[in-house]
Design a protein around this motif. Sequence first.
Motif, PDB file in Angstrom:
ATOM      1  N   UNK A 124       9.089  13.182   5.256  1.00 53.03           N
ATOM      2  CA  UNK A 124       8.857  14.335   4.385  1.00 53.03           C
ATOM      3  C   UNK A 124       7.778  14.016   3.358  1.00 53.03           C
ATOM      4  N   UNK A 125       7.127  15.062   2.875  1.00 55.68           N
ATOM      5  CA  UNK A 125       6.181  14.889   1.787  1.00 55.68           C
ATOM      6  C   UNK A 125       6.920  14.817   0.462  1.00 55.68           C
ATOM      7  N   UNK A 126       6.510  13.869  -0.372  1.00 55.16           N
ATOM      8  CA  UNK A 126       7.071  13.785  -1.721  1.00 55.16           C
ATOM      9  C   UNK A 126       6.364  14.803  -2.614  1.00 55.16           C
ATOM     10  N   UNK A 127       6.927  15.085  -3.788  1.00 57.80           N
ATOM     11  CA  UNK A 127       6.266  16.039  -4.693  1.00 57.80           C
ATOM     12  C   UNK A 127       4.846  15.631  -5.064  1.00 57.80           C
TER      13      UNK A 127
ATOM     14  N   UNK B 293       0.823  -1.207   0.000  1.00 62.20           N
ATOM     15  CA  UNK B 293       0.000   0.000   0.000  1.00 62.20           C
ATOM     16  C   UNK B 293       0.858   1.259   0.000  1.00 62.20           C
ATOM     17  N   UNK B 294       0.397   2.274  -0.715  1.00 57.14           N
ATOM     18  CA  UNK B 294       1.105   3.548  -0.772  1.00 57.14           C
ATOM     19  C   UNK B 294       1.179   4.187   0.611  1.00 57.14           C
ATOM     20  N   UNK B 295       2.314   4.812   0.960  1.00 50.83           N
ATOM     21  CA  UNK B 295       2.444   5.462   2.269  1.00 50.83           C
ATOM     22  C   UNK B 295       1.985   6.919   2.213  1.00 50.83           C
ATOM     23  N   UNK B 296       0.961   7.251   2.979  1.00 53.03           N
ATOM     24  CA  UNK B 296       0.433   8.614   2.993  1.00 53.03           C
ATOM     25  C   UNK B 296       0.707   9.344   4.302  1.00 53.03           C
ATOM     26  N   UNK B 297       1.048   8.603   5.343  1.00 50.85           N
ATOM     27  CA  UNK B 297       1.233   9.216   6.658  1.00 50.85           C
ATOM     28  C   UNK B 297       2.393   8.552   7.378  1.00 50.85           C
ATOM     29  N   UNK B 298       2.898   9.249   8.392  1.00 51.99           N
ATOM     30  CA  UNK B 298       3.988   8.704   9.203  1.00 51.99           C
ATOM     31  C   UNK B 298       3.587   7.351   9.794  1.00 51.99           C
TER      32      UNK B 298
END
Length: 498
Positions: free
Chosen positions: A338-341, A71-76
């Motif tokens: 960190x947030x990715x682009x 699953x894609x990582x969206x949060x810490x």
Amino acid sequence: MIRTGTEYRESIRDGREVFVNGDRVADVTSHPAFRSMVEIRTRMQDMAHAPDTRDLMTVTRNGEAQVLLNALPFAQADWWAKRRATDAVLDMAGGIVTRIGDETVGEMWSLHDCAAALNDIDPRFAPNIIAHVDRAVSADLFHVSGNAGPATDGTEMALRVVRETDAGVVVRGAKYETAAAYANQAFIKPTLTNWGDAEQSSRAIGFVCDMATPGLKFLCRESFATRSPAEDYPLASRLDEADTLLIFDDVLVPWENVLFYRHTRAAMQVRATLHRYSAFAFVQRNLRLADMLIGVALLATRRSGLNRQQPVQEKLSQLALYRETINAHLTAAITLAERSPAGLMMPNQSLLYAGRMQAVSQLPAMIHLTRELCGAQLALMPDAAAFRAPDTARWLDRCYAGDDWTAKDRRRLMAFARDLLNSDYAGHRLTFQLFAQGPPFAQLAAVYRNFDWEGPLALVKDCAGLSESISERDSLSAGDSTVSKWFATVAPQGVAAH
């Protein structure tokens, strides 16, 4: 859809051309070279369905259950969950398994981040990227990758496109990939190279390849799992992953599977960001290896009583320092994520790449330190058969039993330690750890690209009283900008205070 172990096993019985020692393999699920690793992958699939591990291994997104590691990582919190799930898989395996999917699927998340930039270079393939990122999650595929190849640039077997058709591109060449023989698909990308001034190249190709594609051949190295008794080589017999040379014998890649093509700028963009997620799982494996080194060294020295001596305690402390350095980088990489682009949550890039380099560069010394603490019995301990044979067992029992240790336990510890430190398998794993995500110069280059050089520069500029002509003050931020935002009394410009 989350597949069961049985569904995974059936998915790789597809007639693929797999060879070991030159012989064609009839069924990769039952062949001795692959059987134990297929079993681990099967058990891993079933962990997502078992009541006691289902919540650990899955996540619900948009009303659909997904395998957490895909699953894609969206949060810490997603990274803490992934770290726990990976540890659970390694506990189940009873050792270190590199290719279980969590490391390689991260490259698809990097493609997700690159989609907009690649779309600017060539808009034909951005929809393919999004579709395959979604498919890696929804179809629950065992996804691996193909990066380095044996052929040098310009030679016949350097992977390249040989012709285009209405259906897709036809590729020819060779790539290495671990676990490819029992995976479902792979992301094939260009070997790390210097493109020079070339704007386009037939070798600048990235695509998703179904492992059952006609023309694809799997040439696997000899397996350590089949060489020696499991009692004497407990790691190699269970955990040897099949490194494979993939031969693309004019393989057709459908256009919908092409992710970028011909533009060297696209290839360089992908290479520069390829491991921003997958490096985390790689470093986590080094943490598990560090724990195994410490456990072996501690048991060996406690059995002999040498752990009470200060020089031995100093060596054990060095192993602990190595372990905690890796742990600190992993923990900090999540804590300062960190947030990715494209809006995903990345582990802190500078800390992650620095941790990877520390783990890899110090590993040979830590293995040798553990070898010293174990002593010569690594090489001298008789094999399991001698401990069973009537004519020799009574002597070995008398030689190796003592205190709380039975002769059997002492032999088992040394067999485990030998396979971890001294065997062919141990040497192979060390080399794999050193080069699996690129040679050392490439890993150092990632550190260079992601470190905040401006912080130390601003610090010395201010402390030395240098003039404003040195550089623009607004381009510099004193200290580590990622850390500073946690304790700054004044919010950075453009950032609202909380």
